[in-house]
Design a protein around this motif. Sequence first.
Motif, short mmCIF file in Angstrom:
data_model
loop_
_atom_site.label_atom_id
_atom_site.label_comp_id
_atom_site.label_asym_id
_atom_site.label_seq_id
_atom_site.Cartn_x
_atom_site.Cartn_y
_atom_site.Cartn_z
N UNK A 35 0.84 -1.19 0.00
CA UNK A 35 0.00 0.00 0.00
C UNK A 35 0.88 1.25 0.00
N UNK A 36 0.69 2.11 -0.98
CA UNK A 36 1.45 3.36 -1.07
C UNK A 36 0.76 4.46 -0.27
N UNK A 37 1.55 5.43 0.17
CA UNK A 37 1.01 6.52 0.98
C UNK A 37 0.30 7.56 0.14
N UNK A 38 0.50 7.55 -1.18
CA UNK A 38 -0.16 8.53 -2.04
C UNK A 38 -0.39 7.92 -3.43
N UNK A 39 -1.31 8.53 -4.17
CA UNK A 39 -1.59 8.09 -5.53
C UNK A 39 -0.37 8.29 -6.42
N UNK A 40 0.37 9.38 -6.19
CA UNK A 40 1.58 9.63 -6.98
C UNK A 40 2.61 8.53 -6.77
N UNK A 41 2.77 8.10 -5.51
CA UNK A 41 3.72 7.02 -5.22
C UNK A 41 3.27 5.71 -5.87
N UNK A 42 1.96 5.46 -5.86
CA UNK A 42 1.43 4.25 -6.49
C UNK A 42 1.74 4.26 -7.98
N UNK A 43 1.51 5.39 -8.63
CA UNK A 43 1.77 5.50 -10.06
C UNK A 43 3.26 5.34 -10.36
N UNK A 44 4.10 5.91 -9.52
CA UNK A 44 5.54 5.80 -9.72
C UNK A 44 6.01 4.36 -9.57
N UNK A 45 5.52 3.68 -8.54
CA UNK A 45 5.91 2.29 -8.32
C UNK A 45 5.41 1.41 -9.45
#
Length: 360
Positions: A48-58
């Motif tokens: 689980x990422x802390x933000x949508x931006x982090x999710x997209x980056x990962x």
Amino acid sequence: MSNTHFILATCRSGYESDLAAEMVAKATELGVYGYVQTTKGTGSVHYHCTSENDLNKLSRQLRIDDVVFARQMFTHLVTIDPLPASQRVEAVLAALLPHADALPKPLGQVLVEHPDTDSGHEVAKFCRKFAVPLRQALRKAKLLSAKETSSQSRLHIFMPSFEQLFIGVSTAAQSHPQNNGIRRLKFPSAAPSRSTLKLEEAILELLTESQRQQLFREGARAVDLGACPGGWTYQLVSRGMHVEAVDNGAMAESLMATGQVSYFAADGFKYKPEYGRAQLLVCDMIERPDRVAALMQKWLQVGYTDAAIFNLKLPMKKRYETVAELLKQLTVALASQYSIVCKQLYHNRDEVTVAIMPKA
């Protein structure tokens, strides 16, 4: 129905904690932060990422080939829980429609998958049957390309049980093109042991087509340390190589009869190639992983071999930490001249396979 977003990765049952530790380490290297959720025996990990931006980056930057313990990986969109007992295709389409604008168009594949667990094996047959009407419905809805292609984005339907279903998407680099991340191989009847499938899978999964063409050619030489009875040697002989088979056991007579095998009853840690060097070194010895890694590094550094494919047997505890440390050592010593790939393949058990190939 849940809309929590995360990266879902699958692994061999019992390796959840190793994959979880690896996912955290890989995400941190990319500057992405979050937390993992998993339970032993589920065959899956949720990051689980802390933000949508982090999710997209990962999702963009973490490749399936870079995660040792992951068989499959995709970005979660929606969960159906509980999954209805009937009209399941309609349930999937209804869950997807709110996300239609965010889906890559068209999707190149749909994979209906299950975990490597007892409950997962119970739904395996259903997954295979369910894929057919689901593909038809997705094509009718113009969400899936008319002709399946593994070079485009994928839709994943992951079923841990008959009661729950995860839906997600992946890029071609983020995931494996085959169901459950498993390349199905047929055991060749002429091979002397089932270990032959370990090397065949490694050759097909860890090497590029260009590397295979350059390495496996008539007249090329290979050394097989811990060769008997010849499962790995069989793969090399079938690809036209002459093999120096090193072991204290007995080689299969069928392999010796090919004229492509020279047998040496010797200690694999002391052996040197018959003609000073070989194009390939392979090794599946049951030894401590640090000893094997050091031996492979030595052969490459002194020029005994151009390339190496080998297994590292894993300890009972701290398996990820052991692999990470040995890969770090190999990278520091060899990365300037070689590419290094490591995976826990389907035909591996308590081991990982490493392929070290010269850079072009």
